[in-house]
Design a protein around this motif. Structure first.
Motif, PDB file in Angstrom:
ATOM      1  N   GLU A   1       0.807  -1.213   0.000  1.00  0.00           N
ATOM      2  CA  GLU A   1       0.000   0.000   0.000  1.00  0.00           C
ATOM      3  C   GLU A   1       0.847   1.272   0.000  1.00  0.00           C
ATOM      4  N   THR A   2       2.182   1.143   0.042  1.00  0.00           N
ATOM      5  CA  THR A   2       3.032   2.329   0.079  1.00  0.00           C
ATOM      6  C   THR A   2       3.204   2.928  -1.301  1.00  0.00           C
ATOM      7  N   ALA A   3       2.962   2.133  -2.336  1.00  0.00           N
ATOM      8  CA  ALA A   3       3.115   2.630  -3.704  1.00  0.00           C
ATOM      9  C   ALA A   3       1.959   3.553  -4.046  1.00  0.00           C
ATOM     10  N   THR A   4       2.229   4.577  -4.828  1.00  0.00           N
ATOM     11  CA  THR A   4       1.193   5.536  -5.214  1.00  0.00           C
ATOM     12  C   THR A   4       1.158   5.683  -6.712  1.00  0.00           C
ATOM     13  N   ALA A   5       0.083   6.325  -7.186  1.00  0.00           N
ATOM     14  CA  ALA A   5      -0.093   6.512  -8.630  1.00  0.00           C
ATOM     15  C   ALA A   5       1.015   7.382  -9.208  1.00  0.00           C
ATOM     16  N   GLU A   6       1.588   8.285  -8.375  1.00  0.00           N
ATOM     17  CA  GLU A   6       2.632   9.173  -8.877  1.00  0.00           C
ATOM     18  C   GLU A   6       3.889   8.405  -9.257  1.00  0.00           C
ATOM     19  N   GLU A   7       4.065   7.184  -8.703  1.00  0.00           N
ATOM     20  CA  GLU A   7       5.248   6.396  -9.002  1.00  0.00           C
ATOM     21  C   GLU A   7       5.134   5.692 -10.352  1.00  0.00           C
ATOM     22  N   VAL A   8       3.965   5.660 -10.900  1.00  0.00           N
ATOM     23  CA  VAL A   8       3.755   4.938 -12.154  1.00  0.00           C
ATOM     24  C   VAL A   8       4.345   5.715 -13.328  1.00  0.00           C
ATOM     25  N   LYS A   9       5.098   5.028 -14.155  1.00  0.00           N
ATOM     26  CA  LYS A   9       5.560   5.607 -15.412  1.00  0.00           C
ATOM     27  C   LYS A   9       4.572   5.165 -16.488  1.00  0.00           C
ATOM     28  N   TRP A  10       4.159   6.106 -17.308  1.00  0.00           N
ATOM     29  CA  TRP A  10       3.082   5.844 -18.255  1.00  0.00           C
ATOM     30  C   TRP A  10       3.621   5.734 -19.677  1.00  0.00           C
ATOM     31  N   THR A  11       2.916   4.945 -20.467  1.00  0.00           N
ATOM     32  CA  THR A  11       3.211   4.859 -21.894  1.00  0.00           C
ATOM     33  C   THR A  11       1.911   5.026 -22.669  1.00  0.00           C
ATOM     34  N   MET A  12       1.957   5.801 -23.740  1.00  0.00           N
ATOM     35  CA  MET A  12       0.740   6.110 -24.492  1.00  0.00           C
ATOM     36  C   MET A  12       0.448   5.006 -25.507  1.00  0.00           C
ATOM     37  N   LEU A  13      -0.809   4.629 -25.579  1.00  0.00           N
ATOM     38  CA  LEU A  13      -1.236   3.614 -26.543  1.00  0.00           C
ATOM     39  C   LEU A  13      -1.456   4.248 -27.920  1.00  0.00           C
ATOM     40  N   GLN A  14      -1.141   3.494 -28.950  1.00  0.00           N
ATOM     41  CA  GLN A  14      -1.288   3.971 -30.321  1.00  0.00           C
ATOM     42  C   GLN A  14      -2.515   3.328 -30.967  1.00  0.00           C
ATOM     43  N   LYS A  15      -3.055   3.997 -31.967  1.00  0.00           N
ATOM     44  CA  LYS A  15      -4.261   3.495 -32.650  1.00  0.00           C
ATOM     45  C   LYS A  15      -4.021   2.115 -33.273  1.00  0.00           C
ATOM     46  N   ILE A  16      -2.787   1.862 -33.676  1.00  0.00           N
ATOM     47  CA  ILE A  16      -2.474   0.581 -34.320  1.00  0.00           C
ATOM     48  C   ILE A  16      -2.645  -0.590 -33.346  1.00  0.00           C
ATOM     49  N   GLN A  17      -2.715  -0.287 -32.042  1.00  0.00           N
ATOM     50  CA  GLN A  17      -2.888  -1.323 -31.028  1.00  0.00           C
ATOM     51  C   GLN A  17      -4.357  -1.614 -30.718  1.00  0.00           C
ATOM     52  N   ASP A  18      -5.279  -0.967 -31.397  1.00  0.00           N
ATOM     53  CA  ASP A  18      -6.706  -1.120 -31.098  1.00  0.00           C
ATOM     54  C   ASP A  18      -7.180  -2.569 -31.151  1.00  0.00           C
ATOM     55  N   ASP A  19      -6.602  -3.369 -32.041  1.00  0.00           N
ATOM     56  CA  ASP A  19      -7.054  -4.749 -32.195  1.00  0.00           C
ATOM     57  C   ASP A  19      -6.330  -5.726 -31.275  1.00  0.00           C
ATOM     58  N   MET A  20      -5.436  -5.224 -30.428  1.00  0.00           N
ATOM     59  CA  MET A  20      -4.742  -6.100 -29.477  1.00  0.00           C
ATOM     60  C   MET A  20      -5.695  -6.543 -28.375  1.00  0.00           C
ATOM     61  N   GLU A  21      -5.611  -7.814 -28.001  1.00  0.00           N
ATOM     62  CA  GLU A  21      -6.417  -8.319 -26.904  1.00  0.00           C
ATOM     63  C   GLU A  21      -5.808  -7.888 -25.573  1.00  0.00           C
ATOM     64  N   LEU A  22      -6.660  -7.652 -24.587  1.00  0.00           N
ATOM     65  CA  LEU A  22      -6.182  -7.169 -23.294  1.00  0.00           C
ATOM     66  C   LEU A  22      -5.246  -8.171 -22.625  1.00  0.00           C
ATOM     67  N   GLY A  23      -5.453  -9.448 -22.893  1.00  0.00           N
ATOM     68  CA  GLY A  23      -4.579 -10.464 -22.316  1.00  0.00           C
ATOM     69  C   GLY A  23      -3.141 -10.345 -22.780  1.00  0.00           C
ATOM     70  N   GLN A  24      -2.927  -9.723 -23.947  1.00  0.00           N
ATOM     71  CA  GLN A  24      -1.574  -9.568 -24.484  1.00  0.00           C
ATOM     72  C   GLN A  24      -0.770  -8.505 -23.736  1.00  0.00           C
ATOM     73  N   PHE A  25      -1.443  -7.645 -22.974  1.00  0.00           N
ATOM     74  CA  PHE A  25      -0.731  -6.577 -22.285  1.00  0.00           C
ATOM     75  C   PHE A  25      -0.060  -7.051 -20.995  1.00  0.00           C
ATOM     76  N   GLN A  26      -0.419  -8.258 -20.529  1.00  0.00           N
ATOM     77  CA  GLN A  26       0.194  -8.837 -19.331  1.00  0.00           C
ATOM     78  C   GLN A  26       0.100  -7.898 -18.122  1.00  0.00           C
ATOM     79  N   PHE A  27      -1.103  -7.415 -17.856  1.00  0.00           N
ATOM     80  CA  PHE A  27      -1.311  -6.583 -16.683  1.00  0.00           C
ATOM     81  C   PHE A  27      -1.072  -7.396 -15.418  1.00  0.00           C
ATOM     82  N   ALA A  28      -0.621  -6.714 -14.384  1.00  0.00           N
ATOM     83  CA  ALA A  28      -0.439  -7.376 -13.093  1.00  0.00           C
ATOM     84  C   ALA A  28      -1.794  -7.718 -12.490  1.00  0.00           C
ATOM     85  N   PRO A  29      -1.851  -8.717 -11.588  1.00  0.00           N
ATOM     86  CA  PRO A  29      -3.121  -8.994 -10.900  1.00  0.00           C
ATOM     87  C   PRO A  29      -3.596  -7.767 -10.149  1.00  0.00           C
ATOM     88  N   GLY A  30      -4.894  -7.656  -9.970  1.00  0.00           N
ATOM     89  CA  GLY A  30      -5.463  -6.485  -9.318  1.00  0.00           C
ATOM     90  C   GLY A  30      -6.081  -5.549 -10.342  1.00  0.00           C
TER      91      GLY A  30
END
Length: 295
Positions: free
Chosen positions: A227-256
């Protein structure tokens, strides 16, 4: 405690399994968006069974207990004659958050929504656009209601003239009642531009770190309950239109719950600065799309 196991010492009739307890099946996540998911070290049949909702409801009525764990079931076509039902055990939970004027997450706007791993990024975008349209309609209705209340509350105000056929009798000849004026066209054009402007947004996701899954609310997958981590620590990357057809499972999001930042323009400009080629250094890793559409 993951399933009912009955081992009576003596033969007995009418033995009941007792109250259901599914808490042992779940893993809890804390933080800004608390949630729970089925433990990933468990195996279906060995540790638990999935049943249709009416069956579970009847068991709950008989034996009580819980908590109820609901999951979406989808038909998948194995072949033309034998459709199969697939239970989505691990949905992708996203917190869709609009940006403030500085391009930072405004958590008061957060909407947590579950998608399936086979849903595409375009599915998420369509949901966001639909939500924005509904919000615009609600806002417009609220304004009309406030305006109507103000008119009704004015003392000494005269009622607005009714739009009757008699009132139109004095209209100049040659003008059709359905004729659209330039003012109306301008209003329609303005409304369309405003609608498109409100639907305009860019999507940002937590940046993937070397050797680790994508961050979820600034928390690495190895310790998702930190719980010590905050949103400010997150580094962001912008999604491109060419990625629209990518399935969400391909992004390998962390649990939660994973944050998706919806950046909206402010005064016609994007508050967050995108990647600039001049900021690249020798040795930096970049995503490149080759001639056969492979990254």
């Amino acid at each position: 405690d993951a399933f009912w196991e009955i081992k009576p010492e003596e033969k007995s009739d009418g033995l009941e399994p007792g109250e259901m307890d599914n808490t042992g099946l779940l893993r809890e996540f804390k933080g800004k968006f608390p949630m729970s998911e089925i433990r990933r070290d468990l195996q279906q049949i060995r540790d638990y069974f999935t049943v249709p909702e009416p069956v579970y409801n009847k068991l709950e009525e008989w034996y009580h207990g819980g908590p109820k764990i609901s999951r979406v079931a989808r038909k998948i076509a194995v072949n033309s004659t034998e459709p199969k039902v697939q239970v989505v055990k691990y949905p992708v939970s996203l917190a869709l958050i609009e940006s403030d004027k500085e391009g930072k997450p405004d958590f008061s706007t957060a909407i947590v929504k579950e998608f399936t791993p086979s849903d595409t990024l375009k599915t998420v975008k369509d949901f966001v656009i639909n939500s924005m349209e509904q919000e615009a309609v609600r806002s417009k209705l609220d304004k009309l209601e406030v305006k109507g209340s103000a008119i009704k509350g004015e003392e000494g105000s005269q009622p607005a003239p009714a739009a009757t056929a008699e009132a139109d009798a004095g209209a100049p000849k040659g003008e059709d009642e359905n004729t659209t004026t330039n003012e109306e066209i301008e209003d329609e054009s303005k409304t369309k531009e405003e609608k498109e402007s409100k639907q305009k947004f860019r999507m940002w996701i937590p940046e993937k770190q070397e050797g680790k899954e994508m961050k979820s609310l600034g928390v690495v997958a190895e310790d998702p309950e930190d719980e010590t981590a905050t949103a400010e620590e997150v580094k962001w990357t912008m999604l491109q239109k060419i990625q629209d057809d990518m399935e969400l499972g391909q992004f390998q999001f962390a649990p939660g719950v994973t944050m998706i930042l919806l950046e909206k323009p402010v005064d016609g400009k994007w508050p967050r600065e995108g990647a600039d080629w001049r900021s690249f250094k020798v040795g930096d890793k970049v995503d490149v799309l080759d001639t056969i559409s492979n990254w």
